[in-house]
Design a protein around this motif. Sequence first.
Motif, mmCIF file in Angstrom:
data_model
loop_
_atom_site.group_PDB
_atom_site.id
_atom_site.type_symbol
_atom_site.label_atom_id
_atom_site.label_comp_id
_atom_site.label_asym_id
_atom_site.label_seq_id
_atom_site.Cartn_x
_atom_site.Cartn_y
_atom_site.Cartn_z
ATOM 1 N N TYR A 220 49.500 44.177 38.857
ATOM 2 C CA TYR A 220 48.482 44.258 37.817
ATOM 3 C C TYR A 220 47.186 43.691 38.394
ATOM 4 C CZ TYR A 220 46.904 44.719 32.993
ATOM 5 O OH TYR A 220 46.265 45.126 31.851
ATOM 6 N N THR A 221 46.051 44.284 38.007
ATOM 7 C CA THR A 221 44.750 43.785 38.427
ATOM 8 C C THR A 221 44.021 43.210 37.215
ATOM 9 O OG1 THR A 221 44.595 45.386 40.244
ATOM 10 C CG2 THR A 221 42.549 44.337 39.520
ATOM 11 N N PHE A 222 43.674 41.935 37.306
ATOM 12 C CA PHE A 222 43.050 41.214 36.201
ATOM 13 C C PHE A 222 41.542 41.105 36.401
ATOM 14 C CE2 PHE A 222 47.408 39.528 36.459
ATOM 15 C CZ PHE A 222 47.834 39.749 35.161
ATOM 16 N N GLU A 302 52.217 36.556 43.608
ATOM 17 C CA GLU A 302 51.177 36.467 44.633
ATOM 18 C C GLU A 302 49.849 36.963 44.078
ATOM 19 O OE1 GLU A 302 50.478 37.439 49.362
ATOM 20 O OE2 GLU A 302 52.061 38.516 48.271
ATOM 21 N N LEU A 303 48.771 36.210 44.353
ATOM 22 C CA LEU A 303 47.445 36.534 43.853
ATOM 23 C C LEU A 303 46.497 36.800 45.014
ATOM 24 C CD1 LEU A 303 48.796 33.980 42.135
ATOM 25 C CD2 LEU A 303 46.724 34.240 40.787
ATOM 26 N N ASP A 304 45.674 37.845 44.880
ATOM 27 C CA ASP A 304 44.637 38.154 45.854
ATOM 28 C C ASP A 304 43.351 38.470 45.104
ATOM 29 O OD1 ASP A 304 45.983 38.228 48.565
ATOM 30 O OD2 ASP A 304 47.265 39.627 47.469
ATOM 31 N N GLU A 305 42.244 37.921 45.591
ATOM 32 C CA GLU A 305 40.963 38.210 44.956
ATOM 33 C C GLU A 305 40.515 39.624 45.287
ATOM 34 O OE1 GLU A 305 36.335 36.630 44.778
ATOM 35 O OE2 GLU A 305 37.818 35.543 45.971
ATOM 36 N N THR A 310 41.448 39.601 40.105
ATOM 37 C CA THR A 310 42.695 39.193 40.761
ATOM 38 C C THR A 310 43.701 40.323 40.775
ATOM 39 O OG1 THR A 310 42.381 36.939 39.916
ATOM 40 C CG2 THR A 310 44.575 37.504 40.740
ATOM 41 N N HIS A 311 44.172 40.668 41.970
ATOM 42 C CA HIS A 311 45.300 41.589 42.080
ATOM 43 C C HIS A 311 46.565 40.740 42.177
ATOM 44 C CE1 HIS A 311 48.135 44.312 44.321
ATOM 45 N NE2 HIS A 311 47.825 45.026 43.258
ATOM 46 N N ASN A 347 49.238 41.672 28.143
ATOM 47 C CA ASN A 347 48.851 40.594 27.223
ATOM 48 C C ASN A 347 48.078 39.497 27.955
ATOM 49 O OD1 ASN A 347 50.197 41.894 25.147
ATOM 50 N ND2 ASN A 347 52.050 40.656 25.339
ATOM 51 N N LEU A 348 48.537 39.176 29.156
ATOM 52 C CA LEU A 348 47.866 38.149 29.943
ATOM 53 C C LEU A 348 46.424 38.559 30.239
ATOM 54 C CD1 LEU A 348 49.484 36.343 33.014
ATOM 55 C CD2 LEU A 348 47.044 36.667 32.769
ATOM 56 N N GLU A 349 46.215 39.827 30.561
ATOM 57 C CA GLU A 349 44.854 40.313 30.814
ATOM 58 C C GLU A 349 43.971 40.141 29.590
ATOM 59 O OE1 GLU A 349 41.372 42.598 32.034
ATOM 60 O OE2 GLU A 349 42.726 41.119 32.884
#
Length: 377
Positions: A220-222, A302-305, A310-311, A347-349
Amino acid sequence: MEAQPRKGYILLADISGYTAFMANSELAHAPLVLGHIIQFLTKELTPTLQLAEVEGDALFLYATEEAITRGELLMELVESTYINFRINKRTMSHNITCPCRACQEVSRLDLKFVIHYGEFVLQKIAGKVKPIGSSVNLAHRLLKNTVSEATGWNGYVLFSNICIDKMGISPENIYHGSESYKHFGSINITAVNFDEKYLEYTSNSRDYIAENESDVNVEYTFTAPPPIIWDWLCDPDKRNRWYAGNKANWVIKDRPGGRTGTESQNHCTNSNFIEHVLDWRPFHYYTVCNKRGWINAKITGELDEVNGGTHFQWRLRLLGKLPRQLLRLISKFIAHKVLEMNASLGNLELLSKENFMKYKDQERDTHEVEHRNLAQV
């Protein structure tokens, strides 16, 4: 109209050793080195914190208590910034081919933080909105301290005890002391050695599920940046709000290091799962193992900018003696039917974006109000 007092965190990030660096370096390249480090620190610390001003070789930042509701986030932010600073400095030193003293002395620079909690008002001064008040003055005084003389540390974070009590953490391997200043008297402080944290981070083996090792990989991309998403992923109270179907009720079970980290545990009282933290790299990734009965689900997030957002990849691998093909089917059922991860991350987004944009709007409105107040003076 008078500016409204606010409570929050005041943070100073100071490049240690820069005065000596400037004295022994060529003027042509030294400002370029400083500019690179300031730009790097600004990127690391904002937008979680608001930049008030660049003060020579230091950054002055702040956040209201509404913006930082989980004290651990602030600790994770400065710790991650320091570790990335050391990695960045090591890369710079390795890649530099210029023989001038400025470029060759980069490795001697270090970084220290001072963080205080108190009351301040926001005012526009010389075109910039920044906090002013006694708490701000004290935070700046704390830059001149005796931590290095007492401990030998060069890279560290110093908290006023007022601040660390507000944050609600009790980190290990710390230094307790006091500093005395005119008009403020004796100030109790707590400091943490970041050089030690860097060595731990770079020497510890990783516990990590790669994409090709997972049974399920949900992406997911936030909209919000990694520190904001990390906070929503890791704060038990926030987690309970975004899981689909109100299925989760996570509570803190154990914090042996005084804060979240390896060997910490959480408990979901709805499902009776115990979550064991196996690896904890703030804003980069975490690995946990959720256990109940025969179910042993290992998860890496795992998070990547990506373009300021954030991806995120959520990977699950079910552990056990059953055939891998069967474990993979069970994993997919857990991810998509039980946890409803796609809906949950949606929902988090919504929640993180709403909260992030609300905070940004409040900051913008504050700047506009202070601009109007200034115009009325």
